[in-house]
Scaffold this motif. Structure first.
Motif, PDB file in Angstrom:
ATOM      1  N   SER A  98       2.729  20.471  58.510  1.00  0.00           N
ATOM      2  CA  SER A  98       2.639  21.079  59.830  1.00  0.00           C
ATOM      3  C   SER A  98       2.328  20.049  60.907  1.00  0.00           C
ATOM      4  O   SER A  98       1.873  18.940  60.621  1.00  0.00           O
ATOM      5  CB  SER A  98       1.552  22.158  59.829  1.00  0.00           C
ATOM      6  OG  SER A  98       0.346  21.647  59.294  1.00  0.00           O
ATOM      7  N   SER A  99       2.590  20.440  62.154  1.00  0.00           N
ATOM      8  CA  SER A  99       2.288  19.596  63.299  1.00  0.00           C
ATOM      9  C   SER A  99       0.904  19.973  63.821  1.00  0.00           C
ATOM     10  O   SER A  99       0.737  20.974  64.514  1.00  0.00           O
ATOM     11  CB  SER A  99       3.342  19.802  64.396  1.00  0.00           C
ATOM     12  OG  SER A  99       3.010  19.054  65.547  1.00  0.00           O
ATOM     13  N   GLU A 100      -0.081  19.182  63.461  1.00  0.00           N
ATOM     14  CA  GLU A 100      -1.461  19.412  63.886  1.00  0.00           C
ATOM     15  C   GLU A 100      -2.240  18.122  63.672  1.00  0.00           C
ATOM     16  O   GLU A 100      -1.795  17.234  62.933  1.00  0.00           O
ATOM     17  CB  GLU A 100      -2.093  20.555  63.099  1.00  0.00           C
ATOM     18  CG  GLU A 100      -2.064  20.374  61.589  1.00  0.00           C
ATOM     19  CD  GLU A 100      -2.600  21.602  60.857  1.00  0.00           C
ATOM     20  OE1 GLU A 100      -3.796  21.893  61.041  1.00  0.00           O
ATOM     21  OE2 GLU A 100      -1.835  22.239  60.122  1.00  0.00           O
ATOM     22  N   THR A 107      -3.724  24.222  58.565  1.00  0.00           N
ATOM     23  CA  THR A 107      -4.293  25.384  59.247  1.00  0.00           C
ATOM     24  C   THR A 107      -3.283  26.096  60.152  1.00  0.00           C
ATOM     25  O   THR A 107      -3.571  27.178  60.655  1.00  0.00           O
ATOM     26  CB  THR A 107      -5.512  24.975  60.092  1.00  0.00           C
ATOM     27  OG1 THR A 107      -5.106  23.990  61.056  1.00  0.00           O
ATOM     28  CG2 THR A 107      -6.611  24.399  59.208  1.00  0.00           C
ATOM     29  N   THR A 108      -2.117  25.486  60.387  1.00  0.00           N
ATOM     30  CA  THR A 108      -1.090  26.128  61.204  1.00  0.00           C
ATOM     31  C   THR A 108       0.226  26.188  60.438  1.00  0.00           C
ATOM     32  O   THR A 108       0.403  25.501  59.423  1.00  0.00           O
ATOM     33  CB  THR A 108      -0.843  25.378  62.531  1.00  0.00           C
ATOM     34  OG1 THR A 108      -0.065  24.204  62.272  1.00  0.00           O
ATOM     35  CG2 THR A 108      -2.137  24.998  63.205  1.00  0.00           C
ATOM     36  N   ASP A 109       1.148  26.980  60.932  1.00  0.00           N
ATOM     37  CA  ASP A 109       2.492  27.059  60.358  1.00  0.00           C
ATOM     38  C   ASP A 109       3.525  26.480  61.318  1.00  0.00           C
ATOM     39  O   ASP A 109       4.662  26.938  61.363  1.00  0.00           O
ATOM     40  CB  ASP A 109       2.844  28.513  60.032  1.00  0.00           C
ATOM     41  CG  ASP A 109       2.161  28.990  58.756  1.00  0.00           C
ATOM     42  OD1 ASP A 109       1.926  28.153  57.867  1.00  0.00           O
ATOM     43  OD2 ASP A 109       1.857  30.183  58.661  1.00  0.00           O
ATOM     44  N   ARG A 110       3.124  25.492  62.082  1.00  0.00           N
ATOM     45  CA  ARG A 110       4.049  24.883  63.043  1.00  0.00           C
ATOM     46  C   ARG A 110       4.846  23.763  62.373  1.00  0.00           C
ATOM     47  O   ARG A 110       4.382  22.627  62.268  1.00  0.00           O
ATOM     48  CB  ARG A 110       3.278  24.334  64.245  1.00  0.00           C
ATOM     49  CG  ARG A 110       2.721  25.434  65.129  1.00  0.00           C
ATOM     50  CD  ARG A 110       2.155  24.861  66.409  1.00  0.00           C
ATOM     51  NE  ARG A 110       1.886  25.922  67.367  1.00  0.00           N
ATOM     52  CZ  ARG A 110       1.685  25.721  68.654  1.00  0.00           C
ATOM     53  NH1 ARG A 110       1.698  24.493  69.145  1.00  0.00           N
ATOM     54  NH2 ARG A 110       1.450  26.725  69.461  1.00  0.00           N
ATOM     55  N   GLY A 111       6.044  24.109  61.925  1.00  0.00           N
ATOM     56  CA  GLY A 111       6.942  23.098  61.366  1.00  0.00           C
ATOM     57  C   GLY A 111       7.791  22.498  62.469  1.00  0.00           C
ATOM     58  O   GLY A 111       7.570  21.384  62.908  1.00  0.00           O
ATOM     59  N   VAL A 112       8.758  23.264  62.948  1.00  0.00           N
ATOM     60  CA  VAL A 112       9.613  22.888  64.079  1.00  0.00           C
ATOM     61  C   VAL A 112       9.882  24.160  64.879  1.00  0.00           C
ATOM     62  O   VAL A 112      10.059  25.238  64.307  1.00  0.00           O
ATOM     63  CB  VAL A 112      10.941  22.250  63.607  1.00  0.00           C
ATOM     64  CG1 VAL A 112      11.909  22.079  64.770  1.00  0.00           C
ATOM     65  CG2 VAL A 112      10.695  20.903  62.945  1.00  0.00           C
ATOM     66  N   TYR A 113       9.922  24.014  66.197  1.00  0.00           N
ATOM     67  CA  TYR A 113      10.202  25.156  67.072  1.00  0.00           C
ATOM     68  C   TYR A 113      11.709  25.373  67.136  1.00  0.00           C
ATOM     69  O   TYR A 113      12.469  24.458  67.443  1.00  0.00           O
ATOM     70  CB  TYR A 113       9.648  24.905  68.472  1.00  0.00           C
ATOM     71  CG  TYR A 113       9.688  26.118  69.363  1.00  0.00           C
ATOM     72  CD1 TYR A 113       8.619  27.006  69.379  1.00  0.00           C
ATOM     73  CD2 TYR A 113      10.786  26.374  70.172  1.00  0.00           C
ATOM     74  CE1 TYR A 113       8.647  28.133  70.193  1.00  0.00           C
ATOM     75  CE2 TYR A 113      10.825  27.492  70.987  1.00  0.00           C
ATOM     76  CZ  TYR A 113       9.745  28.370  70.993  1.00  0.00           C
ATOM     77  OH  TYR A 113       9.781  29.488  71.791  1.00  0.00           O
ATOM     78  N   LEU A 114      12.143  26.589  66.823  1.00  0.00           N
ATOM     79  CA  LEU A 114      13.560  26.939  66.904  1.00  0.00           C
ATOM     80  C   LEU A 114      13.794  27.886  68.072  1.00  0.00           C
ATOM     81  O   LEU A 114      13.236  28.985  68.112  1.00  0.00           O
ATOM     82  CB  LEU A 114      14.029  27.609  65.605  1.00  0.00           C
ATOM     83  CG  LEU A 114      14.087  26.740  64.358  1.00  0.00           C
ATOM     84  CD1 LEU A 114      14.678  27.517  63.201  1.00  0.00           C
ATOM     85  CD2 LEU A 114      14.881  25.462  64.610  1.00  0.00           C
ATOM     86  N   ARG A 115      14.617  27.458  69.008  1.00  0.00           N
ATOM     87  CA  ARG A 115      14.891  28.281  70.174  1.00  0.00           C
ATOM     88  C   ARG A 115      15.675  29.535  69.812  1.00  0.00           C
ATOM     89  O   ARG A 115      15.467  30.601  70.395  1.00  0.00           O
ATOM     90  CB  ARG A 115      15.651  27.460  71.218  1.00  0.00           C
ATOM     91  CG  ARG A 115      14.714  26.551  71.998  1.00  0.00           C
ATOM     92  CD  ARG A 115      15.292  25.160  72.244  1.00  0.00           C
ATOM     93  NE  ARG A 115      14.235  24.295  72.757  1.00  0.00           N
ATOM     94  CZ  ARG A 115      13.430  23.596  71.961  1.00  0.00           C
ATOM     95  NH1 ARG A 115      13.552  23.674  70.644  1.00  0.00           N
ATOM     96  NH2 ARG A 115      12.487  22.820  72.467  1.00  0.00           N
ATOM     97  N   SER A 116      16.560  29.424  68.834  1.00  0.00           N
ATOM     98  CA  SER A 116      17.354  30.597  68.446  1.00  0.00           C
ATOM     99  C   SER A 116      16.469  31.687  67.847  1.00  0.00           C
ATOM    100  O   SER A 116      16.774  32.872  67.960  1.00  0.00           O
ATOM    101  CB  SER A 116      18.433  30.199  67.434  1.00  0.00           C
ATOM    102  OG  SER A 116      17.836  29.635  66.280  1.00  0.00           O
ATOM    103  N   GLY A 117      15.377  31.301  67.216  1.00  0.00           N
ATOM    104  CA  GLY A 117      14.457  32.267  66.643  1.00  0.00           C
ATOM    105  C   GLY A 117      13.308  32.615  67.563  1.00  0.00           C
ATOM    106  O   GLY A 117      12.518  33.511  67.270  1.00  0.00           O
ATOM    107  N   GLY A 118      13.194  31.873  68.661  1.00  0.00           N
ATOM    108  CA  GLY A 118      12.146  32.145  69.641  1.00  0.00           C
ATOM    109  C   GLY A 118      10.740  31.830  69.155  1.00  0.00           C
ATOM    110  O   GLY A 118       9.779  32.416  69.640  1.00  0.00           O
ATOM    111  N   GLY A 119      10.613  30.903  68.230  1.00  0.00           N
ATOM    112  CA  GLY A 119       9.271  30.562  67.757  1.00  0.00           C
ATOM    113  C   GLY A 119       9.278  29.446  66.733  1.00  0.00           C
ATOM    114  O   GLY A 119      10.311  28.825  66.457  1.00  0.00           O
TER     115      GLY A 119
END
Length: 200
Positions: A98-100, A107-119
């Protein structure tokens, strides 16, 4: 980590240089630029969101690749390589942690932000976090094709990048802020690319 992206970008360059040898003189430099550019959002913007344009890079790689296949134009080959390398960077980030600031804590689920999925898409954590022993091992393994396929300039870049990776992995948990902004590392990698171009 950046050395893993360097090695992965050069693997793509090996494939492109084999398929389109006319592009070989520039393909490594273009692959490296494409493979490292998304992480400039560590300096400006939100890391793994601002410049990690997975959908755009993938569309660009496919479109340029189709043009390259039909026209054999070297510019199209290089464009496909740059976009493809940037897309591979985003996919690699999804495969990692994750990106943290302390990604080993997950502690987060931030892999990569996808604009097509909006999150944010959750990382797979196949390499637990950037700079982990598994990440370093992957960087070493991915360096082998480039080391075998290219000459001394590329080999120097790979060895120097791995040396940075060893140092980074050694101190990774002592300096968690490296997940935030790392302009110094990118300055060093730009120097590697410049040296590669000068040696050609």
């Amino acid at each position: 980590m950046a050395p893993t992206h360097v090695a992965l970008s050069i693997v793509l360059a090996v494939v492109v240089a084999f398929v389109a040898p006319a592009a070989a003189p520039l393909v490594v430099a273009v692959a490296l630029v494409g493979g490292l550019a998304p992480d400039l959002d560590m300096v400006v913007g939100v890391h793994r969101r601002t410049l990690h344009q997975l959908e755009g890079f993938t569309i660009g790689a496919v479109a340029a690749g189709l043009v390259a296949l039909t026209t054999r134009d070297v510019t199209a080959v290089l464009a496909a390589t740059g976009f493809g390398s940037a897309a591979l960077h985003c996919f690699a980030d999804l495969a990692g942690g994750s990106s943290e600031p302390q990604p080993w804590e997950a502690t987060t689920d931030r892999g990569v932000y996808l604009r097509s999925g909006g999150g944010w898409v959750a990382p797979r954590r196949w390499a637990a976090y950037d700079g982990s022993p598994g990440d370093l091992a992957l960087a070493a393994l991915l360096s082998i094709p480039g080391f075998l396929a290219f000459g001394d300039g590329v080999r120097f870049v790979l060895v120097a990048s791995l040396a940075v990776g060893v140092g980074y992995a050694t101190v990774r948990k002592r300096v968690p802020q490296l997940s935030g902004r790392t302009p110094a590392m990118y300055a060093a990698l730009v120097a590697f690319v410049s040296l590669l171009v000068r040696r050609r």
